[in-house]
Design a protein around this motif. Sequence first.
Motif, PDB file in Angstrom:
ATOM      1  N   PRO A  82      -6.478   8.201 -11.731  1.00  0.00           N
ATOM      2  CA  PRO A  82      -6.555   7.126 -10.735  1.00  0.00           C
ATOM      3  C   PRO A  82      -5.922   5.845 -11.269  1.00  0.00           C
ATOM      4  O   PRO A  82      -6.088   5.490 -12.441  1.00  0.00           O
ATOM      5  CB  PRO A  82      -8.063   6.950 -10.522  1.00  0.00           C
ATOM      6  N   GLY A  83      -5.185   5.144 -10.415  1.00  0.00           N
ATOM      7  CA  GLY A  83      -4.524   3.911 -10.819  1.00  0.00           C
ATOM      8  C   GLY A  83      -5.419   2.702 -10.659  1.00  0.00           C
ATOM      9  O   GLY A  83      -6.607   2.816 -10.303  1.00  0.00           O
ATOM     10  N   PRO A  84      -4.882   1.501 -10.882  1.00  0.00           N
ATOM     11  CA  PRO A  84      -5.684   0.267 -10.823  1.00  0.00           C
ATOM     12  C   PRO A  84      -6.373   0.027  -9.483  1.00  0.00           C
ATOM     13  O   PRO A  84      -7.439  -0.597  -9.438  1.00  0.00           O
ATOM     14  CB  PRO A  84      -4.656  -0.826 -11.125  1.00  0.00           C
ATOM     15  N   PHE A  85      -5.778   0.492  -8.389  1.00  0.00           N
ATOM     16  CA  PHE A  85      -6.395   0.333  -7.065  1.00  0.00           C
ATOM     17  C   PHE A  85      -7.107   1.605  -6.611  1.00  0.00           C
ATOM     18  O   PHE A  85      -7.487   1.728  -5.452  1.00  0.00           O
ATOM     19  CB  PHE A  85      -5.345  -0.053  -6.011  1.00  0.00           C
ATOM     20  N   LEU A  89       0.829  -1.203   0.000  1.00  0.00           N
ATOM     21  CA  LEU A  89       0.000   0.000   0.000  1.00  0.00           C
ATOM     22  C   LEU A  89       0.866   1.257   0.000  1.00  0.00           C
ATOM     23  O   LEU A  89       0.593   2.215  -0.747  1.00  0.00           O
ATOM     24  CB  LEU A  89      -0.928  -0.004   1.220  1.00  0.00           C
ATOM     25  N   ALA A  90       1.923   1.266   0.811  1.00  0.00           N
ATOM     26  CA  ALA A  90       2.803   2.432   0.879  1.00  0.00           C
ATOM     27  C   ALA A  90       3.513   2.659  -0.453  1.00  0.00           C
ATOM     28  O   ALA A  90       3.629   3.795  -0.929  1.00  0.00           O
ATOM     29  CB  ALA A  90       3.816   2.246   2.003  1.00  0.00           C
ATOM     30  N   GLU A  91       3.981   1.573  -1.079  1.00  0.00           N
ATOM     31  CA  GLU A  91       4.680   1.706  -2.362  1.00  0.00           C
ATOM     32  C   GLU A  91       3.717   2.157  -3.460  1.00  0.00           C
ATOM     33  O   GLU A  91       4.078   2.970  -4.325  1.00  0.00           O
ATOM     34  CB  GLU A  91       5.337   0.377  -2.729  1.00  0.00           C
ATOM     35  N   TYR A  92       2.506   1.636  -3.429  1.00  0.00           N
ATOM     36  CA  TYR A  92       1.497   2.055  -4.412  1.00  0.00           C
ATOM     37  C   TYR A  92       1.160   3.532  -4.232  1.00  0.00           C
ATOM     38  O   TYR A  92       1.050   4.277  -5.221  1.00  0.00           O
ATOM     39  CB  TYR A  92       0.237   1.201  -4.266  1.00  0.00           C
ATOM     40  N   ASP A  93       1.002   3.970  -2.986  1.00  0.00           N
ATOM     41  CA  ASP A  93       0.688   5.380  -2.734  1.00  0.00           C
ATOM     42  C   ASP A  93       1.800   6.294  -3.233  1.00  0.00           C
ATOM     43  O   ASP A  93       1.531   7.364  -3.792  1.00  0.00           O
ATOM     44  CB  ASP A  93       0.456   5.608  -1.230  1.00  0.00           C
ATOM     45  N   GLN A 150      -5.416   6.597  -3.420  1.00  0.00           N
ATOM     46  CA  GLN A 150      -5.196   6.454  -1.981  1.00  0.00           C
ATOM     47  C   GLN A 150      -6.187   5.473  -1.335  1.00  0.00           C
ATOM     48  O   GLN A 150      -6.990   5.850  -0.477  1.00  0.00           O
ATOM     49  CB  GLN A 150      -5.299   7.824  -1.299  1.00  0.00           C
ATOM     50  N   PRO A 151      -6.132   4.206  -1.732  1.00  0.00           N
ATOM     51  CA  PRO A 151      -6.990   3.208  -1.077  1.00  0.00           C
ATOM     52  C   PRO A 151      -6.640   3.103   0.404  1.00  0.00           C
ATOM     53  O   PRO A 151      -5.478   3.260   0.801  1.00  0.00           O
ATOM     54  CB  PRO A 151      -6.642   1.916  -1.821  1.00  0.00           C
ATOM     55  N   GLU A 152      -7.648   2.856   1.224  1.00  0.00           N
ATOM     56  CA  GLU A 152      -7.419   2.790   2.668  1.00  0.00           C
ATOM     57  C   GLU A 152      -6.674   1.518   3.061  1.00  0.00           C
ATOM     58  O   GLU A 152      -5.898   1.514   4.022  1.00  0.00           O
ATOM     59  CB  GLU A 152      -8.756   2.857   3.411  1.00  0.00           C
ATOM     60  N   SER A 153      -6.904   0.431   2.329  1.00  0.00           N
ATOM     61  CA  SER A 153      -6.237  -0.837   2.636  1.00  0.00           C
ATOM     62  C   SER A 153      -6.291  -1.730   1.405  1.00  0.00           C
ATOM     63  O   SER A 153      -7.049  -1.473   0.466  1.00  0.00           O
ATOM     64  CB  SER A 153      -6.921  -1.535   3.823  1.00  0.00           C
TER      65      SER A 153
END
Length: 334
Positions: A262-265, A249-253, A268-271
């Motif tokens: 917006p990316g694939p997830f 999650l941190a690396e994706y953010d 800023q997804p929460e989890s």
Amino acid sequence: MAYYAQAIGGHTSLMMSGDSIDDLIDSPATETTLRNRLILVKQTRKFARDELSLPVGDAFTDYVELEQPWVVVNLVAVPEFSLSPHQWCYPVLGCQAYRGYFQLEDARREQKQFDQSGYDTLIGGVTAYSTLGWFDDPLHSSFIALPEERMLALMFHELAHRVVYIGGDTAFNESFATAVELEGLALWVSRHGNPEWFERAKERLQQREQTLALVKHTTSRLDELYRQAGQRPDTELRAEKTEVLDQLLAEYDRLSEQWQQPGPFGTQPESLNNANLALFRQYNQYVDGFRQLLRDHDYDFPAFYDAVATLGALPEPERQQQLTALVERFEEHL
């Protein structure tokens, strides 16, 4: 039976609510933006038929105005210490790694049952779905709300499901359709220009590739961890799992801060959990393998579809082996 009733009722209601796209284009009461989008839809159908050899039939010839930004919601459920999603099986269609609902409340009821059994779950809104040519799928307002190039790409994706569909192999089906979506949009841009479309599509492709690299690394770590289930206390596995997913999650953010879309997830997804990873892999696991197969056939779409059908007829282990080899060849030439 309740599930089949809501599925049949929801789709029937959708089809009966549609208005002819031709009539809407001709009507002076149709708002200009909508009319222009519907004209683009007609052009896209022709392009899909003539340039991509997709079986368009009468798909996307009616338009339905929805009350929400999705047509169905999909539920994905994955065991706590696994990356293999639960499979729902149906007559004719075979098994799928997700289940679609026309009513959000119905999906949440089933999600609650899986949550109580310790599964990782995810409910996501779906902009479109395919009936595999059994019915004339309508266009709806969730399509129209998308950026133009995304609308085109999604039409190519859903029409691709009419070409080849392998019951019980969601990763094959969705990766194939995603490959047609990507290559179809690239061909459209090459024929029609649209430099802004090209830049946005290029960025989304980069987002997919960067996210895929993160997911491959994470799933490799989780696969190794989950193989230890039953040999180590669940509390230890759970703590390590949380650490791995938090790192993803941190690396994706960090990556998504540089993106303009917006990316694939999402943004800023929460989890993130097993269900997020399983769903992403279903749509992306073999995409580059199918793109390589299209290259091998010199971008001759009918020949490519024949090769895909031949590949789909193989036993699943052999099918996966060949797709993995195609993915590796594609990556070698990046």
